[in-house]
Write a protein that holds these residues in place. Structure first.
Motif, mmCIF file in Angstrom:
data_model
loop_
_atom_site.group_PDB
_atom_site.id
_atom_site.type_symbol
_atom_site.label_atom_id
_atom_site.label_comp_id
_atom_site.label_asym_id
_atom_site.label_seq_id
_atom_site.Cartn_x
_atom_site.Cartn_y
_atom_site.Cartn_z
ATOM 1 N N ALA A 27 59.256 31.072 41.249
ATOM 2 C CA ALA A 27 59.014 32.133 41.566
ATOM 3 C C ALA A 27 57.179 31.626 41.671
ATOM 4 C CB ALA A 27 59.475 33.820 41.367
ATOM 5 N N ILE A 28 56.817 32.012 42.454
ATOM 6 C CA ILE A 28 55.194 32.529 42.671
ATOM 7 C C ILE A 28 54.536 33.605 42.743
ATOM 8 C CG2 ILE A 28 52.853 31.654 44.060
ATOM 9 C CD1 ILE A 28 55.292 29.462 43.083
ATOM 10 N N TYR A 29 53.788 33.976 41.497
ATOM 11 C CA TYR A 29 53.057 35.468 41.575
ATOM 12 C C TYR A 29 51.436 35.106 41.705
ATOM 13 C CZ TYR A 29 57.323 36.965 39.000
ATOM 14 O OH TYR A 29 58.550 36.644 38.691
ATOM 15 N N GLU A 30 50.859 36.518 42.277
ATOM 16 C CA GLU A 30 49.553 36.176 42.299
ATOM 17 C C GLU A 30 49.310 37.425 41.645
ATOM 18 O OE1 GLU A 30 48.228 34.265 44.099
ATOM 19 O OE2 GLU A 30 49.672 33.984 45.152
ATOM 20 N N SER A 31 47.903 37.396 39.996
ATOM 21 C CA SER A 31 47.497 37.601 39.048
ATOM 22 C C SER A 31 45.735 38.063 39.068
ATOM 23 C CB SER A 31 48.128 37.076 37.713
ATOM 24 O OG SER A 31 47.354 38.025 36.866
ATOM 25 N N LYS A 32 45.359 40.130 39.230
ATOM 26 C CA LYS A 32 44.208 39.925 38.573
ATOM 27 C C LYS A 32 44.315 40.814 37.954
ATOM 28 C CE LYS A 32 43.941 40.033 44.065
ATOM 29 N NZ LYS A 32 43.343 41.184 45.042
ATOM 30 N N THR A 33 43.413 40.216 37.408
ATOM 31 C CA THR A 33 43.437 41.420 35.630
ATOM 32 C C THR A 33 41.563 42.168 36.078
ATOM 33 O OG1 THR A 33 44.124 39.990 34.112
ATOM 34 C CG2 THR A 33 42.317 41.322 33.749
ATOM 35 N N THR A 34 40.982 42.567 35.788
ATOM 36 C CA THR A 34 39.722 43.965 36.161
ATOM 37 C C THR A 34 39.531 43.886 34.792
ATOM 38 O OG1 THR A 34 40.028 44.793 37.898
ATOM 39 C CG2 THR A 34 38.124 45.047 36.703
ATOM 40 N N VAL A 35 38.247 43.690 34.081
ATOM 41 C CA VAL A 35 38.066 43.911 32.693
ATOM 42 C C VAL A 35 36.170 44.245 32.822
ATOM 43 C CG1 VAL A 35 36.918 43.095 30.841
ATOM 44 C CG2 VAL A 35 38.953 41.785 31.694
ATOM 45 N N LYS A 36 36.294 45.786 32.222
ATOM 46 C CA LYS A 36 35.103 46.436 32.612
ATOM 47 C C LYS A 36 33.866 45.843 31.493
ATOM 48 C CE LYS A 36 33.311 51.291 32.690
ATOM 49 N NZ LYS A 36 32.980 52.262 31.986
ATOM 50 N N MET A 37 32.792 45.605 32.565
ATOM 51 C CA MET A 37 31.961 45.328 31.630
ATOM 52 C C MET A 37 30.758 45.454 30.714
ATOM 53 S SD MET A 37 32.194 41.414 31.493
ATOM 54 C CE MET A 37 30.825 40.969 31.201
ATOM 55 N N ASP A 38 30.690 46.010 29.677
ATOM 56 C CA ASP A 38 29.404 46.778 28.919
ATOM 57 C C ASP A 38 28.337 45.532 28.250
ATOM 58 O OD1 ASP A 38 28.405 48.217 27.310
ATOM 59 O OD2 ASP A 38 29.602 49.501 26.937
ATOM 60 N N PHE A 39 27.519 45.508 29.312
ATOM 61 C CA PHE A 39 26.602 44.688 28.478
ATOM 62 C C PHE A 39 25.430 45.466 26.794
ATOM 63 C CE2 PHE A 39 27.068 44.071 32.779
ATOM 64 C CZ PHE A 39 27.218 42.193 32.456
ATOM 65 N N GLY A 40 26.690 46.500 26.231
ATOM 66 C CA GLY A 40 25.709 46.756 25.497
ATOM 67 C C GLY A 40 24.144 47.347 25.206
ATOM 68 N N GLY A 41 23.526 47.851 26.430
ATOM 69 C CA GLY A 41 22.270 48.071 26.226
ATOM 70 C C GLY A 41 20.705 46.680 26.750
ATOM 71 N N ARG A 42 21.874 45.531 26.735
ATOM 72 C CA ARG A 42 21.017 44.934 26.411
ATOM 73 C C ARG A 42 20.507 43.694 28.249
ATOM 74 N NH1 ARG A 42 24.419 39.384 25.046
ATOM 75 N NH2 ARG A 42 22.330 38.171 25.930
ATOM 76 N N SER A 220 47.252 43.285 37.435
ATOM 77 C CA SER A 220 48.356 43.130 38.041
ATOM 78 C C SER A 220 49.107 42.013 38.292
ATOM 79 C CB SER A 220 48.154 43.962 39.483
ATOM 80 O OG SER A 220 46.851 43.197 40.466
ATOM 81 N N ILE A 221 50.875 41.905 39.123
ATOM 82 C CA ILE A 221 51.191 40.874 39.144
ATOM 83 C C ILE A 221 52.345 40.767 40.269
ATOM 84 C CG2 ILE A 221 52.302 38.336 37.705
ATOM 85 C CD1 ILE A 221 51.342 39.086 34.777
ATOM 86 N N LEU A 222 52.000 40.257 40.834
ATOM 87 C CA LEU A 222 53.119 40.721 42.014
ATOM 88 C C LEU A 222 53.308 39.182 42.708
ATOM 89 C CD1 LEU A 222 54.141 42.583 44.885
ATOM 90 C CD2 LEU A 222 51.638 42.313 45.416
ATOM 91 N N CYS A 223 54.865 38.882 42.759
ATOM 92 C CA CYS A 223 55.701 37.966 43.716
ATOM 93 C C CYS A 223 56.033 38.252 44.877
ATOM 94 C CB CYS A 223 57.044 38.311 43.193
ATOM 95 S SG CYS A 223 57.898 36.666 43.374
ATOM 96 N N SER A 224 54.991 36.287 45.524
ATOM 97 C CA SER A 224 54.923 36.563 46.366
ATOM 98 C C SER A 224 55.238 35.207 47.204
ATOM 99 C CB SER A 224 53.614 35.841 46.950
ATOM 100 O OG SER A 224 53.381 34.898 45.883
#
Length: 279
Positions: A27-42, A220-224
């Protein structure tokens, strides 16, 4: 007659068992991960921020192949051409695997209840071997179509550790923020009994059918695509390279690396940036 019937039943059971062992698929899967970036006020230039966000976005979009039978499976990334030349997510930068995804070559043996996964942490290879996580799945009646398959919904609650990007980017040596934040999240999975294997992408398993889609708070991981019983037999081998550690040991090593990064200025810090780490 009774003996003949008993013998026939035994033969049918044997044939059924052999068929189960021979059942394979990919099975082939398409995976998308989103990480909220916080630059710590730099004070980071906007074009640099944009570049970093784009790299993180690309690093979080991947294609995987799950090869499986009814006992074993292995989940491997389908490496894109640009990744082999040091692009986002490649060896030239920080691999997204250390940000909480499944790493590389995730092997599961559901009969033994174990897994092995190869993780690349700043250029050093670790082989994590441990017991498979058991999720308390709640089976639902909701269904939907994924490709040609009818999929059923299941949910579970899982405790995870997520990197605290604010702590990573904060250069203040007196900063007491934790590098990882532990929290409970809901896992939503969709599985199809039409594919009778107790398998799924990444670390997911434990449902009466192949897991075709799974979502957590950031991924999110979805089989294509699915191919069942291909003419060419699939060989499934557990990863064997890397320093062998348990999951708890690897988590501690990863945490220590996060602390080291923060003390050295995080990404783009005093060592010249990029998050490459030692080689």
């Amino acid at each position: 007659m009774t003996k003949l019937l008993f013998a026939a039943c035994c033969i049918l059971l044997l044939i059924s068992s052999l068929s189960a062992q021979d059942f394979q698929g990919k099975a082939i899967y398409e995976s998308k991960t989103t990480v909220k970036m916080d630059f710590g006020g730099r004070n980071i230039p906007e074009d640099r921020k944009k570049e970093m966000l784009e790299r993180m976005k690309k690093a979080g979009e991947k294609t995987y192949a799950l090869s499986f039978n009814q006992i074993e499976s292995i989940y491997k990334e389908e490496v894109k051409l640009e990744q082999s030349t040091g692009g986002a997510g490649g060896r030239g930068g920080m691999r997204f695997g250390m940000m909480g995804s499944s790493g590389e070559d995730y092997y599961k043996n559901v009969k033994e209840g174990t897994y092995s996964v190869k993780n690349d942490l700043f250029g050093k290879i670790f082989l994590v071997k441990d017991s498979l996580p058991n999720l308390a799945w709640k089976m639902g009646s909701e269904t939907k179509k994924i490709g040609n398959y009818t999929a059923f919904k299941a949910t579970a609650i899982r405790t995870v550790k997520r990197p605290n990007m604010s702590a990573i980017f904060n250069r203040d040596q007196n900063n007491t923020e934790k590098e990882f934040i532990e929290k409970e999240i809901e896992i939503v999975a969709w599985y199809s009994p039409d594919i009778p294997v107790n398998q799924g992408p990444a670390s997911y398993w434990g449902l009466p059918g192949l897991i075709l889609e799974v979502n957590d708070d950031i991924t999110s991981i979805l089989c294509s695509q699915i191919v069942l019983n291909p003419t060419e037999r699939i060989e499934i081998k557990a990863p064997s390279k890397g320093k062998e550690v348990s999951q708890a040991e690897y988590d501690q090593i990863s945490k220590d690396k996060m602390t080291e990064m923060r003390e050295n200025g995080g990404f783009g810090g005093r060592r010249g940036g990029g998050g490459h780490g030692p080689h």
